[in-house]
Design an enzyme around this catalytic site. Structure first.
Site, PDB file in Angstrom:
ATOM      1  N   PHE A 137       0.852  -1.189   0.000  1.00 11.47           N
ATOM      2  CA  PHE A 137       0.000   0.000   0.000  1.00 11.47           C
ATOM      3  C   PHE A 137       0.887   1.237   0.000  1.00 11.47           C
ATOM      4  CE2 PHE A 137      -2.485   3.484   1.737  1.00 11.47           C
ATOM      5  CZ  PHE A 137      -3.648   3.383   0.968  1.00 11.47           C
ATOM      6  N   ASP A 222       9.137   2.679   1.782  1.00  6.06           N
ATOM      7  CA  ASP A 222       7.959   3.409   2.253  1.00  6.06           C
ATOM      8  C   ASP A 222       7.811   3.152   3.752  1.00  6.06           C
ATOM      9  OD1 ASP A 222       5.436   4.257   2.999  1.00  6.06           O
ATOM     10  OD2 ASP A 222       4.448   3.542   1.182  1.00  6.06           O
ATOM     11  N   LYS A 251       2.347   9.335   8.594  1.00  8.26           N
ATOM     12  CA  LYS A 251       1.512   8.955   9.742  1.00  8.26           C
ATOM     13  C   LYS A 251       1.951   9.484  11.123  1.00  8.26           C
ATOM     14  CE  LYS A 251      -1.205   5.295   7.781  1.00  8.26           C
ATOM     15  NZ  LYS A 251      -0.775   4.778   6.483  1.00  8.26           N
TER      16      LYS A 251
HETATM   17  C1  LIG Z   1      -1.059   5.075   5.091  1.00  8.98           C
HETATM   18  C2  LIG Z   1       0.021   4.740   4.133  1.00  8.98           C
HETATM   19  C3  LIG Z   1       0.268   5.535   2.995  1.00  8.98           C
HETATM   20  C4  LIG Z   1      -0.609   6.694   2.620  1.00  8.98           C
HETATM   21  O1  LIG Z   1      -0.548   7.728   3.528  1.00  8.98           O
HETATM   22  P1  LIG Z   1      -1.672   8.901   3.454  1.00  8.98           P
HETATM   23  O2  LIG Z   1      -1.198   9.859   4.503  1.00  8.98           O
HETATM   24  O3  LIG Z   1      -2.976   8.262   3.765  1.00  8.98           O
HETATM   25  O4  LIG Z   1      -1.603   9.464   2.099  1.00  8.98           O
HETATM   26  C5  LIG Z   1       1.337   5.208   2.199  1.00  8.98           C
HETATM   27  N1  LIG Z   1       2.127   4.152   2.487  1.00  8.98           N
HETATM   28  C6  LIG Z   1       1.935   3.370   3.564  1.00  8.98           C
HETATM   29  C7  LIG Z   1       2.851   2.248   3.834  1.00  8.98           C
HETATM   30  C8  LIG Z   1       0.854   3.631   4.415  1.00  8.98           C
HETATM   31  O5  LIG Z   1       0.622   2.827   5.457  1.00  8.98           O
END
Ligand SMILES: *Cc1c(COP(=O)(O)O)cnc(C)c1O
Length: 400
Positions: A137, A222, A251
């Site tokens: 994700f 990420d 986050k």
């Molecule tokens: C939540 C998440 C995102 C997206 O972040 P947003 O602030 O919702 O745009 C991207 N990568 C990972 C691994 C995430 O858990």
């Protein structure tokens, strides 16, 4: 407004895209949340791995309050101290030379994707493709949804951004095959959070780093969910003994205040020149003051060890629940922990019953209970939650 009025408006006038719990939250304190009916909950979701200092943290609140009276926003056409302080923390001793500040995880990943393409563009090389993992994700913008290795997030929005392919996670041969000469970067999570708390194997990430280095391909990690001490380190890739070329954070970074960051090593960071990328709100003094107040409190080896210790305690208690035949082994790192359930049990129902017991957890990926509490959660709260989960699961073993 009472709950029914709030619900009616949110359900009918907001886009119908969220499955909300039938609870209206009002305030929080420490790791507890309180709803408008006066009920309290211990929060093991942390606003989806966001509220790392819980609720009502005095230093964070004071930092935001004093900064918003002083200077809430100024454009990036000026210098400003809070941003300087944050950039210093994010780059000092981390191996990254520069950081770009933005407002969310998706924006941080967008910036990473643009930077990787720009890097090879500058070098005059025709490398523009990205390889990412299935079940990953990376965000909800069109390009980060394309990067995300789950079709449900991207398929209806075709045509997607060209140049993305997905390979099975933790399969180094599949990754190697995908690394053709036109690939500019591999994007991976160390632990697939939304995908159900699935950790990368250590060999896999190490081999991915080695392969990308050998083939002149960038490695982007990420860290949007796993970073900011969630796994006991500022960046969870530290647990794997690797160093990527680019990493992204969001986050937990602002402890609830929206802020994201994209960090890069010097040779790559140089590819962005004046005017190449930007953000109106990105790195504004208020967001940076929040992130500084968060990092001042969490960014230490001692705090990290505490997170690891509490995570181990949580896993130990969850491990005891594998006495139920439909409960698997807990997995994850630090305070990002998943407990897989077999498919005959509906994890969403378990989360719902837990809410009834006063605990907020959620279900991620294919039927995995996800625990991402504030990093300040106590052992007492962990024990209470595990006892409640035991009780809830015992009802499932009787009725289903
Ligand atoms: C939540 C998440 C995102 C997206 O972040 P947003 O602030 O919702 O745009 C991207 N990568 C990972 C691994 C995430 O858990």
């Amino acid at each position: 407004m009472d709950f029914s009025q709030v619900k009616k408006i949110q359900d009918s006038r907001g886009f119908d895209i969220f499955s909300r719990n039938q609870i209206c939250l009002e305030r929080g304190e420490g790791c507890k949340l309180f709803d408008t009916e006066g009920r309290q909950y211990i929060d093991f979701m942390g606003g989806i791995a966001v509220n790392c200092l819980g609720y009502g943290n005095a230093k964070l609140a004071e930092a935001i309050e004093s900064q918003c009276r002083k200077l809430m926003h100024c454009s990036n056409l000026f210098y400003e101290e809070q941003q300087a302080r944050l950039l210093k923390i994010l780059t000092e001793g981390t191996g990254f030379a520069r950081a770009f500040l933005c407002n969310s995880g998706a924006e941080a990943n967008e910036a990473a994707i643009k930077l990787a393409r720009k890097y090879y563009h500058e070098k005059g090389q025709a490398k523009y493709k990205f390889v990412t993992a299935l079940n990953s994700f990376h965000g909800r913008t069109l390009t980060t949804a394309t990067a995300t290795g789950q079709e449900k997030y991207s398929k209806p929005y075709a045509p997607l951004t060209p140049g993305f392919s997905h390979v099975p996670f933790n399969d180094i041969e599949a990754l190697e095959k995908a690394l053709t000469a036109d690939v500019c970067a591999v994007i991976l999570e160390t632990i697939q959070g939304e995908g159900g708390v699935i950790p990368a194997a250590e060999d896999y990430l190490k081999a991915a780093r080695k392969l990308t280095e050998e083939r002149d391909i960038l490695l982007i990690i990420d860290e949007v969910q796993t970073g900011v001490m969630r796994c006991g380190k500022l960046f969870s890739f530290e647990l794997y003994g690797i160093m990527p070329d680019i990493a992204t954070l969001a986050k937990g970074l602002g402890g609830g205040f929206p802020i994201g960051a994209m960090l890069a090593v010097e040779k790559v960071a140089k590819a962005f020149k004046k005017g190449d990328h930007g953000s109106t709100f990105g790195g504004n003094p208020l967001a940076c003051a929040a992130a500084n107040a968060v990092l001042e409190q969490v960014n230490s080896a001692e705090f990290g060890r505490e997170v690891e210790r509490k995570g181990d305690f949580l896993k130990e208690l969850l491990n005891g629940l594998s006495k139920y035949p439909f409960v698997g082994k807990p997995r994850g790192a630090g305070l990002l922990v998943g407990l897989p359930l077999s498919l005959e049990i509906d994890g969403k129902k378990v989360a719902e019953k837990m809410l009834g017991e006063g605990f907020i957890i959620n279900c991620a990926g294919s039927n995995t209970l996800r625990f991402a509490p504030p990093l300040i959660i106590s052992e007492g709260e962990i024990s209470e939650m595990a006892a409640a989960l035991d009780k809830v699961l015992s009802q499932f073993s009787k009725t289903e």
